[in-house]
Design a protein around this motif. Structure first.
Motif, PDB file in Angstrom:
ATOM      1  N   ALA B 262     -11.211 -23.212   1.561  1.00 61.23           N
ATOM      2  CA  ALA B 262     -12.065 -24.341   1.291  1.00 61.23           C
ATOM      3  C   ALA B 262     -13.065 -24.506   2.137  1.00 61.23           C
ATOM      4  O   ALA B 262     -14.204 -24.787   1.633  1.00 61.23           O
ATOM      5  N   TYR B 266     -17.193 -24.285   1.393  1.00 61.60           N
ATOM      6  CA  TYR B 266     -17.914 -25.588   1.507  1.00 61.60           C
ATOM      7  C   TYR B 266     -19.427 -25.335   1.871  1.00 61.60           C
ATOM      8  O   TYR B 266     -20.094 -26.242   1.599  1.00 61.60           O
ATOM      9  N   MET B 269     -21.384 -24.200  -1.134  1.00 58.64           N
ATOM     10  CA  MET B 269     -21.031 -25.061  -2.423  1.00 58.64           C
ATOM     11  C   MET B 269     -22.136 -25.024  -3.519  1.00 58.64           C
ATOM     12  O   MET B 269     -22.017 -24.987  -4.430  1.00 58.64           O
ATOM     13  N   ASP B 270     -23.456 -25.210  -2.819  1.00 61.97           N
ATOM     14  CA  ASP B 270     -24.586 -25.521  -3.765  1.00 61.97           C
ATOM     15  C   ASP B 270     -24.954 -24.294  -4.829  1.00 61.97           C
ATOM     16  O   ASP B 270     -25.060 -24.691  -5.751  1.00 61.97           O
ATOM     17  N   PRO B 273     -20.144 -22.691  -5.921  1.00 67.18           N
ATOM     18  CA  PRO B 273     -18.922 -23.445  -6.139  1.00 67.18           C
ATOM     19  C   PRO B 273     -17.639 -23.130  -6.403  1.00 67.18           C
ATOM     20  O   PRO B 273     -16.579 -23.624  -5.923  1.00 67.18           O
ATOM     21  N   VAL B 276     -15.326 -22.589  -3.424  1.00 65.28           N
ATOM     22  CA  VAL B 276     -14.416 -23.954  -2.984  1.00 65.28           C
ATOM     23  C   VAL B 276     -13.407 -24.224  -4.155  1.00 65.28           C
ATOM     24  O   VAL B 276     -12.363 -24.769  -3.802  1.00 65.28           O
TER      25      VAL B 276
END
Lengths: 313, 307
Positions: B262, B266, B269-270, B273, B276
C-alpha cells in the motif's frame, strides 16, 4: 465534591507514576542500542565526538544518565534534540501536541457524533432499511484500517475532486488551514465511529424497551425529549466506558494519519525521530503519549458519574 | 385378550430426563452455522489460508521479481491485478502477502495466549499477592500506547540490537509483548469464577493437585472465551504488521507485505490506483472476516449474548 477532587488527585499521581515508568522502559530500551545519532557525521575527530557526547551527558554511566533524565522529566525538561542542535524538546512537543490534539478532537467528534447518530437511527428504526444500512456500514467500517480510509480520502478528495471541480475545490495535504482538518479527522474517526454505532444501537435497543421509557411516552412527552433525555442518556453509559480505549486508539492511529497527510504533530515527529535515531525526542514523544493516554482516561472517568449519578467515588 | 399393549412410556420419559448430549464445541458449532456473517467470514479466511498455502509452492511470478512487464501497468489478461511501480506482478505479491498475514496473525494469537493464559490462571487461582502483582502489571500495560511500544520494540530488537532479524518473528513478539493483557485479564476473571464452582471443589476434595485443577478443570471450562479473545488478536496483529510496514518500519523491502505494498502504491495513486487498491482491499477483507468470525464465535460460545 471533595471526594471527587481527592480521586482526581490520586489519579493524577498515578498517571505521573505510569508516565515515568513507561518512558523509563523506553529510555532503558533505547540506551541499550550501540552507536548514537552522531555516528553518521563525516570527518569527525574522536575529540569532537567525545565533546558532543559530553555535551549531551551521554558519556556518563547509564544510572547517572537515568537519574538526570528523571529529574529533567519531573521539572518538565526533556532535554535537547540530538539531531537539530539547540532545539529544546519540551516546547517543540508542546507545540506538536496542540496540533495532534486538534486533529484528535475533531476525529473524536466524528467518532462520537457519527456513531451516535447512526446507532440511534438504527435502533429507532429497527429492522427497516435505515437499520440495515447503518448496521452494515458499521460492520464493514470497523474493519477498515484508518490508513486505508486515509488513502481513499486522499484519492477521492485530493485527486478526483480536483478533476471534477476542474481544480477549484479540493483537499491539499498539509496543515494550517481550516479546510485541511476534515479529511484527516474523518479518516481517523471513521473506524471507531462504526464501533460506537454498533454499541449505541445495542444499548439503545435495550433502553427503549424499558418501563421508564414507556412511561415517558405514555406521559405524552415529545419524541425528542423521550429519545434524548430518557433513552439516549442511559444508552450512553456503555459508550462512555469504551471512550478510554477509543481515545488511545485515536492517539495511536494518529501516527500513521499524520504521516500520510503531512500534519506536523506528535505522530509525525515520532516516526521521523525514530528513523533519524534522535532518541531524546523519541523518549520525549513517548512521555507525552503516555501522559496523554492517562489524562484522556481520567477525563472519561470524570465524565462518567455526570452521565450516571449511580456511580460515585 | 387380557394381553395388555406393551407400555412404551418410559422411553419417552427418558428422553425428557436426558437432553441430547452436546459438547461445548459441537454446541458452539451449531450456533455458529446459523450466523451468516460469520460463515462468510469463515469462507474468506478459508480462501486466505488456501492462498497462503499455495503461495509457498507456487505464485505466477516470484514475488520479488522486478520488471516482468512495464511498470505501473494496469490489470491485464497476463497480470490480473496489474504491475507495480517496479514492474512486479501484484497478484503474486498479494498471494505472498497472504502467507505473511497468516503467519503474523496465527503466530500472534498463539504467543498472546501462551503469555496470557498462565498469567491469568495464576492470578485468578491463587489470588492474594500473586494476583496483586499480575493485576498491577496488567493495569500498567493498559495505560501505555501499545502499538507505539511495539513499534519501538521492533526497532530496538532487530535494527539496533540485531537480536532477531527484521521479519515476521520480531513483529509477532513485539505485538504479543504489548497485547497479552486482554487474554490474561479474561482468563483471570474466568479462573476467579470457576475456582469457586462445585466441580472444582469436588476435584480438590478428591485430592487433585493445583496443576491438575488448573489444567483439567478450570482451563477447559474457560476455553470458549479464550478462543474468542485469541481470534480477536489475529486482526489486531495483522493490522499492526500492515501499520508498521506502511510506515516503512515493518518487514524489509522485497517482502510482499500488504502494508508495504500500500505504501508503494500510495505515491503513484493519481495515475495507477490499482497498485494501492489490491493490498488495501485484501487487508480490509481479511480484517473484516476475522472480526465477523470473532463476533460469531463470541455469540456462539456465550448463549446469553444471543440475539
Amino acid at each position: 465534591m471533595r471526594g471527587t477532587l481527592l480521586y482526581i488527585g490520586q489519579r493524577l499521581v498515578l498517571i505521573a507514576v505510569t508516565t515515568v515508568l513507561v518512558s523509563s522502559i523506553v529510555f532503558l530500551l533505547l540506551h541499550q542500542i550501540p552507536g548514537n545519532a552522531f555516528l553518521n557525521e563525516t570527518r569527525q575527530t574522536p575529540q569532537a565526538l567525545a565533546a558532543e557526547l559530553h555535551r549531551y551527558g551521554l558519556d556518563l554511566p547509564l544510572q547517572n544518565q537515568y537519574v538526570n533524565w528523571v529529574q529533567g522529566v519531573l521539572h518538565g525538561n526533556l532535554g535537547e534534540s540530538l539531531v537539530n542542535r539547540q532545539v529544546k524538546i519540551t516546547p517543540l512537543l508542546v507545540r506538536e501536541t496542540s496540533v495532534s490534539a486538534t486533529v484528535g478532537f475533531f476525529a473524536l467528534l466524528v467518532t462520537v457524533g457519527l456513531g451516535l447518530i447512526l446507532g440511534v437511527l438504527a435502533a429507532l428504526r429497527q429492522n427497516t432499511w435505515v437499520d440495515y444500512l447503518a448496521s452494515s456500514t458499521a460492520v464493514v467500517g470497523y474493519s477498515i484500517p484508518s490508513f486505508v480510509i486515509a488513502i481513499f480520502g486522499l484519492l477521492v478528495f485530493g485527486h478526483y475532486l480536483y478533476l471534477w471541480t476542474q481544480g477549484t475545490f479540493y483537499y491539499v495535504p498539509g496543515w494550517g488551514k481550516l479546510e485541511q482538518i476534515p479529511v484527516p479527522a474523518l479518516a481517523l474517526g471513521l473506524p471507531y465511529a462504526s464501533y460506537v454505532a454498533r454499541l449505541t444501537r445495542a444499548s439503545m435497543l435495550e433502553t427503549i424497551r424499558t418501563d421508564y421509557v414507556r412511561t415517558a411516552w405514555a406521559k405524552g412527552l415529545k419524541a425528542r425529549v423521550v429519545v434524548v433525555r430518557h433513552a439516549l442518556r442511559n444508552a450512553l453509559i456503555p459508550v462512555v466506558t469504551i471512550l478510554g480505549p477509543l481515545i488511545t486508539g485515536i492517539i495511536t492511529g494518529s501516527v500513521v494519519i499524520e504521516n500520510i497527510f503531512g500534519i506536523p504533530g506528535l505522530g509525525k515527529e515520532f516516526v521521523t525521530s525514530i528513523l533519524a535515531r534522535d532518541y531524546n525526542i523519541v523518549i520525549g514523544v513517548f512521555t507525552f503519549y503516555a501522559a496523554l493516554v492517562g489524562l484522556a482516561n481520567l477525563t472519561v472517568d470524570v465524565i462518567y458519574p455526570i452521565l450516571d449519578p449511580r456511580i460515585r467515588y | 385378550m387380557a394381553q395388555a399393549a406393551p407400555v412404551i412410556q418410559p422411553d419417552l420419559e427418558l428422553s425428557y430426563e436426558m437432553p441430547e448430549q452436546v459438547t461445548l464445541l459441537s454446541d458452539a458449532w451449531r450456533r455458529l452455522k446459523r450466523n451468516r456473517l460469520a460463515l462468510v467470514g469463515a469462507v474468506i479466511i478459508g480462501l486466505l489460508f488456501v492462498t497462503a498455502l499455495i503461495s509457498i509452492v507456487w505464485t505466477p511470478y516470484p514475488t520479488w521479481l522486478q520488471a516482468v512487464g512495464p511498470t505501473y501497468q494496469p490489470p491485464s489478461a497476463a497480470h490480473p491485478l496489474g504491475l507495480d511501480q517496479a514492474g512486479r506482478d501484484i497478484l503474486s505479491r498479494i498471494m505472498g502477502g497472504a502467507l505473511i498475514t497468516v503467519q503474523v496473525g496465527v503466530g500472534s494469537a498463539i504467543i498472546v495466549s501462551l503469555i496470557g493464559i498462565p498469567l491469568g490462571l495464576l492470578a485468578g487461582f491463587y489470588r492474594g499477592k500473586v494476583d496483586t502483582v499480575i493485576s498491577f502489571f496488567i493495569n500498567i500495560w493498559y495505560g501505555i500506547p501499545d502499538l507505539l511500544v511495539a513499534l519501538i520494540l521492533v526497532f530496538v530488537l532487530s535494527d539496533a540490537l540485531h537480536l532477531i532479524p527484521r521479519g515476521v518473528l520480531v513483529i509477532v513478539i513485539a505485538f504479543s509483548l504489548t497485547r497479552w493483557m486482554d487474554v490474561a485479564r479474561l482468563v483471570r476473571g474466568q479462573a476467579l469464577a470457576l475456582r469457586e464452582r462445585e466441580f472444582v471443589e469436588a476435584a480438590r476434595m478428591s485430592g487433585a493437585r493445583d496443576f491438575a485443577l488448573l489444567a483439567r478443570h478450570i482451563l477447559p471450562n474457560a476455553l470458549g472465551p479464550i478462543i474468542v479473545q485469541a481470534t480477536f488478536a489475529i486482526p489486531a496483529a495483522v493490522l499492526f504488521e500492515a501499520f508498521l510496514s506502511f510506515l516503512g518500519l515493518g518487514l524489509p523491502s522485497p517482502t510482499p507485505s500488504w502494508g508495504a505494498m500500500a505504501a508503494d502504491g500510495y505515491h503513484g495513486m493519481d495515475f495507477a490506483p490499482h497498485i494501492v487498491l489490491a493490498p488495501t482491499i485484501a487487508l480490509s477483507l481479511t480484517l473484516m472476516a476475522f472480526n465477523w468470525v470473532g463476533d460469531g464465535l463470541r455469540d456462539a460460545f456465550d448463549p446469553r449474548m444471543r440475539r
